[in-house]
Design an enzyme around this catalytic site. Structure first.
Site, PDB file in Angstrom:
ATOM      1  N   ASN A   9       0.763  -1.135  -0.055  1.00 11.53           N
ATOM      2  CA  ASN A   9       0.104   0.147  -0.025  1.00 11.53           C
ATOM      3  C   ASN A   9       0.974   1.215  -0.224  1.00 11.53           C
ATOM      4  OD1 ASN A   9      -1.954   2.068   0.414  1.00 11.53           O
ATOM      5  ND2 ASN A   9      -2.337   1.332   2.360  1.00 11.53           N
ATOM      6  N   LYS A  11       0.119   4.286  -0.427  1.00  9.95           N
ATOM      7  CA  LYS A  11      -0.458   5.369   0.231  1.00  9.95           C
ATOM      8  C   LYS A  11      -0.431   6.616  -0.590  1.00  9.95           C
ATOM      9  CE  LYS A  11       0.246   3.507   4.957  1.00  9.95           C
ATOM     10  NZ  LYS A  11       0.214   3.620   6.125  1.00  9.95           N
ATOM     11  N   HIS A  95      -9.340   1.097   4.810  1.00  5.64           N
ATOM     12  CA  HIS A  95      -8.226   1.234   5.386  1.00  5.64           C
ATOM     13  C   HIS A  95      -8.482   2.164   6.641  1.00  5.64           C
ATOM     14  CE1 HIS A  95      -3.956   2.504   6.505  1.00  5.64           C
ATOM     15  NE2 HIS A  95      -3.735   1.252   5.811  1.00  5.64           N
ATOM     16  N   GLU A  97      -6.852   4.551   7.571  1.00  7.69           N
ATOM     17  CA  GLU A  97      -6.418   6.053   7.338  1.00  7.69           C
ATOM     18  C   GLU A  97      -7.938   6.668   6.750  1.00  7.69           C
ATOM     19  OE1 GLU A  97      -2.939   5.510   5.556  1.00  7.69           O
ATOM     20  OE2 GLU A  97      -1.964   4.957   7.350  1.00  7.69           O
ATOM     21  N   GLU A 167      -5.586  -5.053  10.508  1.00  9.17           N
ATOM     22  CA  GLU A 167      -4.489  -3.824  10.762  1.00  9.17           C
ATOM     23  C   GLU A 167      -4.607  -3.258  12.020  1.00  9.17           C
ATOM     24  OE1 GLU A 167      -2.329  -2.929   6.499  1.00  9.17           O
ATOM     25  OE2 GLU A 167      -4.049  -1.505   7.129  1.00  9.17           O
ATOM     26  N   GLY A 173       2.391   2.231  10.795  1.00 10.78           N
ATOM     27  CA  GLY A 173       3.238   3.404  10.555  1.00 10.78           C
ATOM     28  C   GLY A 173       3.758   3.777  11.850  1.00 10.78           C
ATOM     29  N   SER A 213       3.394  -2.261  10.338  1.00 17.49           N
ATOM     30  CA  SER A 213       4.936  -2.047  10.406  1.00 17.49           C
ATOM     31  C   SER A 213       5.519  -3.450  10.258  1.00 17.49           C
ATOM     32  CB  SER A 213       5.076  -1.578  11.983  1.00 17.49           C
ATOM     33  OG  SER A 213       4.722  -0.306  12.288  1.00 17.49           O
TER      34      SER A 213
HETATM   35  C1  PEP Z   1      -0.925   0.123   5.987  1.00 21.74           C
HETATM   36  O1  PEP Z   1      -0.949   1.063   5.915  1.00 21.74           O
HETATM   37  O2  PEP Z   1      -1.453  -0.746   5.451  1.00 21.74           O
HETATM   38  C2  PEP Z   1       0.400  -0.366   6.615  1.00 21.74           C
HETATM   39  C3  PEP Z   1       0.408  -1.719   7.097  1.00 21.74           C
HETATM   40  O3  PEP Z   1       1.288   0.352   6.949  1.00 21.74           O
HETATM   41  P1  PEP Z   1       2.741   0.255   7.674  1.00 21.74           P
HETATM   42  O4  PEP Z   1       3.338  -1.204   7.043  1.00 21.74           O
HETATM   43  O5  PEP Z   1       3.657   1.480   7.130  1.00 21.74           O
HETATM   44  O6  PEP Z   1       2.556   0.021   9.220  1.00 21.74           O
END
Ligand code: PEP
Length: 255
Positions: A9, A11, A95, A97, A167, A173, A213
């Protein structure tokens, strides 16, 4: 047997020339992988250019969002049909976000999931709790609410076409990863819930990815968990080297 998936992803990152360069590198480094299902989700502005490069490759293309109507006066929105027309096969829906900054809720997620499936796309449906919800012991209640909301009115046939991504918001992040056991526990909870809502066969077929992460350093212990079917990767998907290292661990775990 569930085929494992590693999806990136991106973003709101990468200008179009940068996206093209990253895809060039990814094609090169991921060329020999054939067990793991690979997906990249660039911003809308680079779907067309990257799609041209991914034709006949082992990397599928996904978008990060869509709108449920097929066309019309919806300024700034993009439909499933439009995504298909530029070569997308997947779309990330719900997601955290988008839930946090753009007011997405279970109802909009559900409408998006239905339109993605109707349009022939594979939705990657994100669910997960915030830190205060975990600390208050509400992880299962939140995940159950997200799953029930996203799946509302979906037939078993429709459910077969989607991928779930667990998630935990506190791990996205932040550099904090759920422990392999914490992740597995929630994946198992989701699988049991699907069994209750549908049946054992669908539950055992549904692919559930972990996101939060994920990095080359922690991927091995996570993929060893029996209920994890791969990853949705944010930050580490922006470098060919780290995305390829994650994909390699997952590819190796299948043999
Ligand atoms: C995501 O935004 O789907 C995600 C898992 O981000 P990160 O790996 O940066 O935590």
């Amino acid at each position: 047997m569930r085929r494992k998936v590693v999806a990136g992803n991106w973003k709101m990152n990468m200008t179009d020339p940068e996206a093209v360069e990253l895809v060039k590198q990814l094609k090169e480094s991921l060329r020999s992988f054939n067990e793991v299902e690979l997906v990249v989700c660039p911003p809308f502005t680079s779907l067309y250019s990257t799609s041209k490069m991914l034709t006949d490759s082992n990397i599928g293309l996904g978008a990060q969002n869509l709108f449920w109507e097929s066309s019309g006066a919806y300024t700034g929105e993009v439909s499933a049909e439009m995504l298909l027309s530029v070569g997308c096969k997947y779309v990330i829906i719900g997601h955290s976000e988008r839930r946090q900054y753009f007011g997405e809720d279970n109802q909009s997620v559900n409408r998006k999931v239905k339109s993605a499936i109707a349009g022939g796309l594979t939705p990657i449906v994100c669910v997960g709790e915030r830190l205060e919800q975990r600390e208050a012991g509400k992880t299962e209640a939140v995940v159950e609410d997200h799953i029930r909301g996203a799946f509302e009115g979906l037939s078993g046939e429709q459910l077969r076409k989607l991928i779930v991504a667990y998630e935990p918001v506190w791990a996205i992040g932040t550099g904090k990863t759920a422990t392999p056991e914490q992740a597995n526990e929630v994946h198992l909870f989701i699988r049991e819930l699907i069994k209750e809502l549908y049946d054992a066969d669908l539950s055992s077929r549904t692919r559930i990815l972990y996101g939060g992460s994920v990095k080359p350093e922690n991927v091995r212990s996570l993929i060893e968990q029996p209920e994890l079917d791969g990853f949705l990767v944010g930050g580490a998907s922006l470098k060919a080297e780290s995305f390829a290292a994650i994909a390699r661990e997952v590819e190796n775990s299948t043999t």
